[in-house]
Design an enzyme around this catalytic site. Structure first.
Site, mmCIF file in Angstrom:
data_model
loop_
_atom_site.group_PDB
_atom_site.id
_atom_site.type_symbol
_atom_site.label_atom_id
_atom_site.label_comp_id
_atom_site.label_asym_id
_atom_site.label_seq_id
_atom_site.Cartn_x
_atom_site.Cartn_y
_atom_site.Cartn_z
ATOM 1 N N GLN A 1 -59.987 -42.467 -58.645
ATOM 2 C CA GLN A 1 -58.782 -43.120 -58.122
ATOM 3 C C GLN A 1 -59.096 -44.563 -57.704
ATOM 4 O O GLN A 1 -60.079 -44.827 -57.025
ATOM 5 C CB GLN A 1 -58.247 -42.314 -56.921
ATOM 6 C CG GLN A 1 -56.924 -42.806 -56.363
ATOM 7 C CD GLN A 1 -55.752 -42.654 -57.316
ATOM 8 O OE1 GLN A 1 -55.730 -41.774 -58.170
ATOM 9 N NE2 GLN A 1 -54.768 -43.515 -57.185
ATOM 10 N N LYS B 1 -51.398 -35.384 -58.286
ATOM 11 C CA LYS B 1 -52.080 -35.101 -59.554
ATOM 12 C C LYS B 1 -52.581 -33.663 -59.568
ATOM 13 O O LYS B 1 -52.448 -32.963 -60.573
ATOM 14 C CB LYS B 1 -53.234 -36.099 -59.773
ATOM 15 C CG LYS B 1 -52.714 -37.503 -60.094
ATOM 16 C CD LYS B 1 -53.777 -38.608 -60.029
ATOM 17 C CE LYS B 1 -53.108 -39.975 -60.218
ATOM 18 N NZ LYS B 1 -54.042 -41.107 -60.068
ATOM 19 N N ASP C 1 -57.869 -41.962 -68.040
ATOM 20 C CA ASP C 1 -57.229 -43.150 -67.470
ATOM 21 C C ASP C 1 -57.191 -44.317 -68.450
ATOM 22 O O ASP C 1 -56.544 -45.332 -68.183
ATOM 23 C CB ASP C 1 -58.047 -43.602 -66.258
ATOM 24 C CG ASP C 1 -57.297 -43.457 -64.962
ATOM 25 O OD1 ASP C 1 -56.070 -43.340 -64.992
ATOM 26 O OD2 ASP C 1 -57.963 -43.483 -63.917
#
Ligand code: GUN
Length: 289
Positions: A96, A52, A119
């Site tokens: 994460q 990322k 997200d």
């Protein structure tokens, strides 16, 4: 049988985001910035987080990586997220997953400001998606939709079976596919479904998001189906230098010949997830200027 190359589509998306980012920076002077929080040192998560960061650099974004020890307290993470929420230089925040067991995923994702939730996991963003007015959509299901669009795979009136009911893939995937304009008939199977194969055999489009290597076998797939494999599983392989190889949730070698189109692992949905994260981060930056 057509191999649906997420790698190719992701490259296209990334190049579009990169170009748009250049234009955006010239026009506004604002540099999109993604903050990524990684708790603990799970090897797969560490690899994803590194990818990322690299993708952000390719786009011309700033990124900040916060690597915290596995025993970090929930309050500490909540405080960090609140700081990032308040920071005008930060456009997107990603914590994460999975988190270590002592941490509440719910409390932490609920703390992320909904306009920085790249997200798509905040209740507001999930709610907007369910109501048919999506803002940020979780990157993996968004990536699946982008692949279907790219290859002009029709969803209207199709029987779609999603195997897996996670908040990050299965649920938003089903919501996207049943939306007006997508118009699929959606079935969700999960670990308590009595006979998964009975459902999957009816699928025109089958989405496997189980997290179990090779769980979808040839006898579970209808001839001519489109098969989307969301799984990325590490299986031991002594013949590989790194000691493992990646396999999907679908038994690719057995299922591919039956299917009309299929995503490989690696090179399928995996690269799409990161590409959509880049797109969401640019959208967030645009919201903030
Ligand atoms: N772990 C695996 N995929 C994802 C993702 O898309 N977002 C986050 N936050 N964690 C993940």
């Amino acid at each position: 049988m057509l191999v649906l190359s997420g790698k190719e589509v992701a490259t296209k998306v990334r190049s579009e985001v990169q170009q748009e980012c250049t234009r955006f920076k010239q026009e506004t002077g604002h540099i999109p910035c993604l903050a990524v929080v990684l708790v603990g040192d799970d090897p797969a998560s560490t690899t994803y987080v590194a990818s990322k960061g690299k993708a952000c650099e390719e786009m011309g974004f700033d990124h900040r990586d916060y690597r915290l020890p596995a025993d970090t307290t929930e309050d500490h993470i909540v405080q960090l997220v609140e700081q990032l929420n308040a920071d005008p230089l930060v456009d997107g925040i990603l914590v994460q997953l999975p988190l270590p067991a002592h941490l509440s995923e719910k409390r932490i994702t609920n703390t992320i400001r909904d306009d920085k939730d790249v997200d798509g996991l905040h209740p507001i963003n999930i709610g907007r998606l369910l109501l048919g007015d999506p803002s940020f959509v979780a990157c993996t299901p968004a990536g699946v939709m982008r692949i279907l669009d790219h290859y002009q795979i029709e969803t209207s009136g199709k029987e779609v079976v999603v195997v897996g009911r996670s908040n990050i893939v299965g649920k938003p995937m089903a919501a996207l596919l049943m939306q007006k304009g997508r118009d699929a008939t959606v079935t969700i199977c999960h670990s308590r479904t009595a006979d998964v194969g009975e459902h999957t055999r009816k699928a025109d489009i089958l989405v496997a998001a189980i997290g179990k290597p090779l769980a979808i076998t040839a006898d579970m797939v209808k001839e001519g189906a489109v098969v989307i494999d969301v799984g990325i599983n590490r299986v031991e392989d002594a013949s590989r230098k790194r000691g493992y190889r990646l396999v999907g949730d679908v038994d690719y070698d057995a299922v591919a010949p039956l299917s009309s189109a299929i995503t490989p692992v690696p090179g399928g949905i995996g690269p799409m997830t990161i590409a959509m994260l880049m797109e969401n981060t640019l959208i967030a930056a645009k919201m903030h200027v």
